[in-house]
Design a protein around this motif. Sequence first.
Motif, PDB file in Angstrom:
ATOM      1  N   ASN A  68      73.831 -23.231 -25.218  1.00  0.00           N
ATOM      2  CA  ASN A  68      74.092 -22.922 -23.804  1.00  0.00           C
ATOM      3  C   ASN A  68      74.264 -24.200 -22.973  1.00  0.00           C
ATOM      4  N   VAL A  69      75.092 -25.124 -23.491  1.00  0.00           N
ATOM      5  CA  VAL A  69      75.305 -26.418 -22.835  1.00  0.00           C
ATOM      6  C   VAL A  69      76.168 -26.237 -21.587  1.00  0.00           C
ATOM      7  N   SER A  70      75.836 -26.954 -20.530  1.00  0.00           N
ATOM      8  CA  SER A  70      76.619 -26.909 -19.298  1.00  0.00           C
ATOM      9  C   SER A  70      76.474 -28.239 -18.562  1.00  0.00           C
ATOM     10  N   PRO A  71      77.586 -28.802 -18.020  1.00  0.00           N
ATOM     11  CA  PRO A  71      78.969 -28.325 -18.150  1.00  0.00           C
ATOM     12  C   PRO A  71      79.563 -28.749 -19.494  1.00  0.00           C
ATOM     13  N   ILE A  72      80.645 -28.089 -19.900  1.00  0.00           N
ATOM     14  CA  ILE A  72      81.215 -28.360 -21.228  1.00  0.00           C
ATOM     15  C   ILE A  72      82.558 -29.086 -21.164  1.00  0.00           C
ATOM     16  N   ALA A  73      83.188 -29.126 -19.988  1.00  0.00           N
ATOM     17  CA  ALA A  73      84.554 -29.670 -19.888  1.00  0.00           C
ATOM     18  C   ALA A  73      84.627 -31.112 -20.365  1.00  0.00           C
ATOM     19  N   GLN A  74      83.608 -31.930 -20.026  1.00  0.00           N
ATOM     20  CA  GLN A  74      83.629 -33.347 -20.387  1.00  0.00           C
ATOM     21  C   GLN A  74      83.626 -33.531 -21.899  1.00  0.00           C
ATOM     22  N   TYR A  75      82.949 -32.635 -22.615  1.00  0.00           N
ATOM     23  CA  TYR A  75      82.903 -32.729 -24.069  1.00  0.00           C
ATOM     24  C   TYR A  75      84.197 -32.193 -24.684  1.00  0.00           C
ATOM     25  N   GLN A  76      84.664 -31.048 -24.190  1.00  0.00           N
ATOM     26  CA  GLN A  76      85.836 -30.426 -24.785  1.00  0.00           C
ATOM     27  C   GLN A  76      87.089 -31.278 -24.615  1.00  0.00           C
ATOM     28  N   GLU A  77      87.146 -32.056 -23.540  1.00  0.00           N
ATOM     29  CA  GLU A  77      88.288 -32.953 -23.357  1.00  0.00           C
ATOM     30  C   GLU A  77      88.363 -33.955 -24.509  1.00  0.00           C
ATOM     31  N   ILE A  78      87.211 -34.450 -24.936  1.00  0.00           N
ATOM     32  CA  ILE A  78      87.159 -35.406 -26.048  1.00  0.00           C
ATOM     33  C   ILE A  78      87.424 -34.696 -27.368  1.00  0.00           C
ATOM     34  N   TYR A  79      86.860 -33.483 -27.538  1.00  0.00           N
ATOM     35  CA  TYR A  79      87.073 -32.745 -28.778  1.00  0.00           C
ATOM     36  C   TYR A  79      88.546 -32.425 -28.974  1.00  0.00           C
ATOM     37  N   GLU A  80      89.232 -32.098 -27.887  1.00  0.00           N
ATOM     38  CA  GLU A  80      90.661 -31.775 -28.003  1.00  0.00           C
ATOM     39  C   GLU A  80      91.440 -32.993 -28.513  1.00  0.00           C
ATOM     40  N   THR A  81      91.033 -34.170 -28.093  1.00  0.00           N
ATOM     41  CA  THR A  81      91.683 -35.388 -28.587  1.00  0.00           C
ATOM     42  C   THR A  81      91.516 -35.525 -30.089  1.00  0.00           C
ATOM     43  N   PHE A  82      90.316 -35.221 -30.573  1.00  0.00           N
ATOM     44  CA  PHE A  82      90.079 -35.272 -32.016  1.00  0.00           C
ATOM     45  C   PHE A  82      90.892 -34.195 -32.741  1.00  0.00           C
ATOM     46  N   TYR A  83      90.966 -32.991 -32.173  1.00  0.00           N
ATOM     47  CA  TYR A  83      91.732 -31.922 -32.815  1.00  0.00           C
ATOM     48  C   TYR A  83      93.212 -32.289 -32.926  1.00  0.00           C
ATOM     49  N   LYS A  84      93.745 -32.971 -31.897  1.00  0.00           N
ATOM     50  CA  LYS A  84      95.147 -33.394 -31.941  1.00  0.00           C
ATOM     51  C   LYS A  84      95.380 -34.351 -33.103  1.00  0.00           C
ATOM     52  N   ARG A  85      94.402 -35.209 -33.336  1.00  0.00           N
ATOM     53  CA  ARG A  85      94.531 -36.130 -34.464  1.00  0.00           C
ATOM     54  C   ARG A  85      94.396 -35.383 -35.793  1.00  0.00           C
ATOM     55  N   LEU A  86      93.397 -34.491 -35.876  1.00  0.00           N
ATOM     56  CA  LEU A  86      93.163 -33.767 -37.121  1.00  0.00           C
ATOM     57  C   LEU A  86      94.298 -32.802 -37.453  1.00  0.00           C
ATOM     58  N   ALA A  87      95.052 -32.384 -36.435  1.00  0.00           N
ATOM     59  CA  ALA A  87      96.180 -31.478 -36.669  1.00  0.00           C
ATOM     60  C   ALA A  87      97.286 -32.162 -37.471  1.00  0.00           C
ATOM     61  N   LYS A  88      97.175 -33.490 -37.646  1.00  0.00           N
ATOM     62  CA  LYS A  88      98.146 -34.239 -38.448  1.00  0.00           C
ATOM     63  C   LYS A  88      97.534 -34.679 -39.778  1.00  0.00           C
ATOM     64  N   SER A  89      96.340 -34.181 -40.086  1.00  0.00           N
ATOM     65  CA  SER A  89      95.649 -34.566 -41.317  1.00  0.00           C
ATOM     66  C   SER A  89      96.445 -34.149 -42.548  1.00  0.00           C
ATOM     67  N   GLU A  90      96.256 -34.903 -43.619  1.00  0.00           N
ATOM     68  CA  GLU A  90      96.899 -34.555 -44.883  1.00  0.00           C
ATOM     69  C   GLU A  90      96.143 -33.457 -45.618  1.00  0.00           C
ATOM     70  N   ILE A  91      94.954 -33.110 -45.131  1.00  0.00           N
ATOM     71  CA  ILE A  91      94.145 -32.070 -45.766  1.00  0.00           C
ATOM     72  C   ILE A  91      94.473 -30.729 -45.101  1.00  0.00           C
ATOM     73  N   PRO A  92      95.090 -29.786 -45.819  1.00  0.00           N
ATOM     74  CA  PRO A  92      95.564 -28.535 -45.203  1.00  0.00           C
ATOM     75  C   PRO A  92      94.499 -27.767 -44.435  1.00  0.00           C
ATOM     76  N   GLU A  93      93.298 -27.655 -45.004  1.00  0.00           N
ATOM     77  CA  GLU A  93      92.218 -26.909 -44.354  1.00  0.00           C
ATOM     78  C   GLU A  93      91.887 -27.508 -42.986  1.00  0.00           C
ATOM     79  N   ILE A  94      91.794 -28.828 -42.949  1.00  0.00           N
ATOM     80  CA  ILE A  94      91.470 -29.520 -41.699  1.00  0.00           C
ATOM     81  C   ILE A  94      92.620 -29.389 -40.707  1.00  0.00           C
TER      82      ILE A  94
END
Length: 291
Positions: A68-94
């Motif tokens: 029940n963490v609040s606020p979450i926007a500051q964290y999710q902004e950083i997580y989205e950056t990581f997801y953008k990088r991982l979306a180019k991973s050579e590992i299909p599952e990731i």
Amino acid sequence: MNTLMSFHDDLTDIEIENFVDEVDQTVQEQGYDAAFQKTIGKIQEYPTCDRLIYSAILYLEGALTLYNVSPIAQYQEIYETFYKRLAKSEIPEIRDTATSMLISYARNRGDFSRAEELIHSLPFSTIDKEEQLAILYQRQERYQDAEKIWEHRAINGVTEIQTALIHLLEIALHEKREKDASFFADLYETVTRQFCFPEWMSYNAHLQLALVKKDKSGSLSVLQNMLPAMKKKWDAQNCPLYRNADGSGSTWLSGKLVKTIADELANNEEYAFLREGSELEELMAQLKDEK
């Protein structure tokens, strides 16, 4: 150069699993932000280790709700950056999971055109690798290996049905089809019980139905059964469907969810109608006494 740039070889799967356990321990003992800082520090040590980033960031993403963490926007902004990088991973599952998270982020902020673009970017295959492996293992008489796959398929299949029923229930409520919504809630409970899922899960749909309808007595009635059930130990292996499963984490998870739900009911304005009168307060006091 690796030493100067603080680059290290990739971590093993066991090392990553142990680190995520450490992060969870940090959340419990020092708070979410301390766990977040710990994770970022580790990623800086192993910036090329996709599996570390994948496992740690997904854990922190889930912990936002669980704790029940609040606020979450500051964290999710950083997580989205990581997801953008991982979306180019050579590992299909990731790569696929990261893309799914980006779809969720885009959808939640109303960027529907971006969400659709990402959906169309997902790979399509008519070959079900998991099914082919299970059949192969059976032919090789590797029955336990095959059984584990089929058990996993059963769990995933039921989870997909549960998700579909919840969405059908929501649509029915939006369209004022209360009879259909009740049907979907009943079916959700039946499926959950028939497939030996933890007892508390069977109440999910009826709770959602009662909360949306602002049905105070109905909501409290469901909660009186659901919250105590979340403290019961679930032994997956008691069911023939899950002989090889390890349900040890389920009891821990449901125990955490009790606190999260209790906090939501006590503080969320959406549930203010439940706090009229003393019934909810008495229920929460009863749970504390049981603990």
